[in-house]
Design a protein around this motif. Sequence first.
Motif, PDB file in Angstrom:
ATOM      1  N   ARG A 292       0.832  -1.208   0.000  1.00  0.00           N
ATOM      2  CA  ARG A 292       0.000   0.000   0.000  1.00  0.00           C
ATOM      3  C   ARG A 292       0.867   1.259   0.000  1.00  0.00           C
ATOM      4  O   ARG A 292       0.488   2.278  -0.571  1.00  0.00           O
ATOM      5  CB  ARG A 292      -0.951  -0.013   1.196  1.00  0.00           C
TER       6      ARG A 292
ATOM      7  N   ASP B  90       2.112   1.651  -3.543  1.00  0.00           N
ATOM      8  CA  ASP B  90       1.040   2.139  -4.421  1.00  0.00           C
ATOM      9  C   ASP B  90       0.705   3.601  -4.146  1.00  0.00           C
ATOM     10  O   ASP B  90       0.008   4.239  -4.933  1.00  0.00           O
ATOM     11  CB  ASP B  90      -0.209   1.275  -4.239  1.00  0.00           C
TER      12      ASP B  90
ATOM     13  N   LEU C 272      -1.072   4.530  -1.551  1.00  0.00           N
ATOM     14  CA  LEU C 272      -2.341   4.614  -0.832  1.00  0.00           C
ATOM     15  C   LEU C 272      -2.139   5.151   0.577  1.00  0.00           C
ATOM     16  O   LEU C 272      -2.986   5.850   1.122  1.00  0.00           O
ATOM     17  CB  LEU C 272      -3.008   3.233  -0.766  1.00  0.00           C
ATOM     18  N   ILE C 273      -1.003   4.780   1.177  1.00  0.00           N
ATOM     19  CA  ILE C 273      -0.653   5.353   2.475  1.00  0.00           C
ATOM     20  C   ILE C 273       0.797   5.820   2.414  1.00  0.00           C
ATOM     21  O   ILE C 273       1.579   5.351   1.588  1.00  0.00           O
ATOM     22  CB  ILE C 273      -0.826   4.340   3.643  1.00  0.00           C
TER      23      ILE C 273
ATOM     24  N   PRO D  92      -1.401   6.671  -6.473  1.00  0.00           N
ATOM     25  CA  PRO D  92      -2.250   5.604  -7.003  1.00  0.00           C
ATOM     26  C   PRO D  92      -2.817   6.014  -8.353  1.00  0.00           C
ATOM     27  O   PRO D  92      -3.209   7.171  -8.536  1.00  0.00           O
ATOM     28  CB  PRO D  92      -3.358   5.459  -5.959  1.00  0.00           C
ATOM     29  N   GLY D  93      -2.814   5.101  -9.281  1.00  0.00           N
ATOM     30  CA  GLY D  93      -3.328   5.432 -10.602  1.00  0.00           C
ATOM     31  C   GLY D  93      -2.977   4.346 -11.588  1.00  0.00           C
ATOM     32  O   GLY D  93      -2.465   3.298 -11.207  1.00  0.00           O
ATOM     33  N   PRO D  94      -3.235   4.602 -12.860  1.00  0.00           N
ATOM     34  CA  PRO D  94      -3.045   3.564 -13.874  1.00  0.00           C
ATOM     35  C   PRO D  94      -1.594   3.126 -14.073  1.00  0.00           C
ATOM     36  O   PRO D  94      -1.357   2.066 -14.633  1.00  0.00           O
ATOM     37  CB  PRO D  94      -3.609   4.201 -15.152  1.00  0.00           C
TER      38      PRO D  94
ATOM     39  N   LEU E  38      -2.507  -2.797  -9.062  1.00  0.00           N
ATOM     40  CA  LEU E  38      -2.542  -3.483  -7.770  1.00  0.00           C
ATOM     41  C   LEU E  38      -3.577  -4.596  -7.839  1.00  0.00           C
ATOM     42  O   LEU E  38      -4.729  -4.373  -8.209  1.00  0.00           O
ATOM     43  CB  LEU E  38      -2.881  -2.471  -6.666  1.00  0.00           C
TER      44      LEU E  38
ATOM     45  N   PHE F 262      -5.398  -7.621  -5.602  1.00  0.00           N
ATOM     46  CA  PHE F 262      -5.626  -7.955  -4.203  1.00  0.00           C
ATOM     47  C   PHE F 262      -5.930  -9.443  -4.025  1.00  0.00           C
ATOM     48  O   PHE F 262      -6.412 -10.101  -4.940  1.00  0.00           O
ATOM     49  CB  PHE F 262      -6.826  -7.177  -3.657  1.00  0.00           C
TER      50      PHE F 262
ATOM     51  N   SER G  14      -8.313 -10.567  -2.201  1.00  0.00           N
ATOM     52  CA  SER G  14      -9.769 -10.758  -2.175  1.00  0.00           C
ATOM     53  C   SER G  14     -10.430 -10.262  -3.464  1.00  0.00           C
ATOM     54  O   SER G  14     -11.603  -9.917  -3.462  1.00  0.00           O
ATOM     55  CB  SER G  14     -10.353 -10.041  -0.968  1.00  0.00           C
TER      56      SER G  14
ATOM     57  N   ARG H 276     -11.629  -8.089  -5.107  1.00  0.00           N
ATOM     58  CA  ARG H 276     -12.234  -6.752  -5.076  1.00  0.00           C
ATOM     59  C   ARG H 276     -12.846  -6.351  -6.408  1.00  0.00           C
ATOM     60  O   ARG H 276     -12.537  -5.298  -6.967  1.00  0.00           O
ATOM     61  CB  ARG H 276     -11.211  -5.705  -4.636  1.00  0.00           C
ATOM     62  N   LEU H 277     -13.703  -7.208  -6.924  1.00  0.00           N
ATOM     63  CA  LEU H 277     -14.470  -6.848  -8.109  1.00  0.00           C
ATOM     64  C   LEU H 277     -15.736  -6.148  -7.660  1.00  0.00           C
ATOM     65  O   LEU H 277     -16.281  -6.462  -6.604  1.00  0.00           O
ATOM     66  CB  LEU H 277     -14.825  -8.105  -8.906  1.00  0.00           C
TER      67      LEU H 277
ATOM     68  N   ALA I  77     -11.414   0.529 -14.284  1.00  0.00           N
ATOM     69  CA  ALA I  77     -10.027   0.964 -14.082  1.00  0.00           C
ATOM     70  C   ALA I  77      -9.558   1.826 -15.238  1.00  0.00           C
ATOM     71  O   ALA I  77      -8.803   2.780 -15.060  1.00  0.00           O
ATOM     72  CB  ALA I  77      -9.124  -0.246 -13.925  1.00  0.00           C
TER      73      ALA I  77
ATOM     74  N   ARG J 150      -7.999  -6.392 -15.075  1.00  0.00           N
ATOM     75  CA  ARG J 150      -8.232  -5.000 -14.689  1.00  0.00           C
ATOM     76  C   ARG J 150      -6.920  -4.279 -14.412  1.00  0.00           C
ATOM     77  O   ARG J 150      -6.722  -3.138 -14.829  1.00  0.00           O
ATOM     78  CB  ARG J 150      -9.137  -4.961 -13.450  1.00  0.00           C
TER      79      ARG J 150
END
Lengths: 297, 287
Positions: A66, A69, A71-72, A88-90, A94, A96, A98, A100-101, A114, A161
Amino acid sequence: MSAGGLPRDTAASVAQAVLLEGVSKSFRSGKGSRTEALRDVTLSVPEGKFVTLLGPSGCGKTTLLRIVDGLIAPDIGRVEVYGSAPRPGPDIGLVFQSFRLIPWLTAQANVEFALRSLALSRPDRQAQAHEYLGLVGLTGFAQAYPAELSGGMKQRVALARALACEPRILLMDEPFASIDAQTRELMQVELMRLWARRKSAVLFVTHSVDEAIVLSDQIVLLGPRPGRVVESLDVDLDRPRWAYDTRSDARYVELRRYLSARMRDLVLADPQSEFFQREPTSTETAAPENEPTASGR
Amino acid sequence: MQANPDGGKHRTKQPTNSMTTGAADAGRSPLPDPPYWQGAAVVGLYRLGFLVLLILAWFWASQSVQRNIIPTPWATAEAAVKLIGEGRLPDALLSSLSVYFSGYLAAAICAIPIGLLMGAMRPVGKTLDVFVFALSATPRVAFIPLIIVLLGLGPQAKIFVVFLGAVMPIIINTYAGVLAADDELIEMARSVGAGKGRIFLRIVLPGALPFVVVGLRIGATIGLINTVVAELYTAVTGLGGLLAVYGNTFRMAEYFVIVLTLALIGVVVTEILRLIETRLGRWRQRS
């Protein structure tokens, strides 16, 4: 860190896709106390290389991704992705664990979601999403909703994605951990094929020793609580690795034995682990005579 | 998106499939899936059966309770025909429905943005939610004297009573829907570079939609109750008015017609909202 020193000169840092220097991060946990997720992590991902972060649970692997990326932000330390602070961006893909769809969108629409970050016209966006769904073998499922797909197929959509934006670096957070063993091996081959097509830098997180060896050019071993770099090793198995029985290669076996023992030691030495001091460490039982080239880079 | 062909295909394909397998090679698939309409038809049949049972019970009650307190189904039907013929029922229905829908629509228009705002901006939500909960726990009938003083006995007062009843559940459920947004999906959206607006529009809002519809359904029920309450407590008009008139004069057949009409409104409105709910949640059910 038994790993060799990382290149510090600025000329070399440009050729790095990812560069982390002295990164630490802690989180507030409960009343006033803080949990240290990462301590003084220094590592790099060279352009076009597949680097795996291997470590037991609790070693801050997800936090690290993260941070890369964008994100943090880390508490202290320097993070660079292609020479600048990550956003974060194209450019950074990333994936995951899980999946995350978005459940109310079809596979096609999930990939297109995306792509909206790129300045593409609607037909171009649709075409590109379609192309990448085809690349992961899901052309026939473009109009299916995530609930209609199996775990492996969901992760393919997630992979499509991430890849559809043609990122310069791909971050993968235990992407195959929640997929059954059979499918996982096939997905690993699939990933290698996709990666061989267009070699972007990859930072892959896993707790599976086998997965790390099969996929990577370089393995960075992380220790738990706080997450820190323990060791860094090169994997010099020939590519393409799907073309031969990698797992019976002598170097593979050796590397696997070594890494498994190191992983076990890390868990047994972790006071928070349920296995803490449950067994003698491997250094006491098995003599580490034939250590592989653990020199790192 | 081209989401429609899939849904249609799914439904039309199923019955033809089971027909061919059933006729041509019955041995291959011993238990073909029953076509979707068969299940619906069975449920419909059961419902019809239960309705007949209810009417029988009603008939039995009308015969066994003394002093004609409960009219027979037949007398009720006759009263209904008469009320419709005289135009009393249609007039009252129209008057009640206009109050009901005005209040309900106003409630939906106000409540959904308020709920979204409370959910999207945490300080706003945290400040207001206690008050919203307090207000929604207060019986709205308690406000009627105040409303009469402020707005009189006319339609404005009635519409406001309906509004007040319907607005709270819609706000609370919309708010809850936004708060229930999937953090993992939001993080995913951030990672692909989606801005706040896109995240709200494409992740938070669709995720909250089922909650909003639940709120609308609860609001519709309370709104209908409040329509009758308003008609009884302010100027006596509409279906509530007829209810009072026939109830007080013991014209039980007519009274029953009004009660049944109100039940019918409730069924129609909530069924429509349930239909919307299942259509919105289509992606959830196919697996």
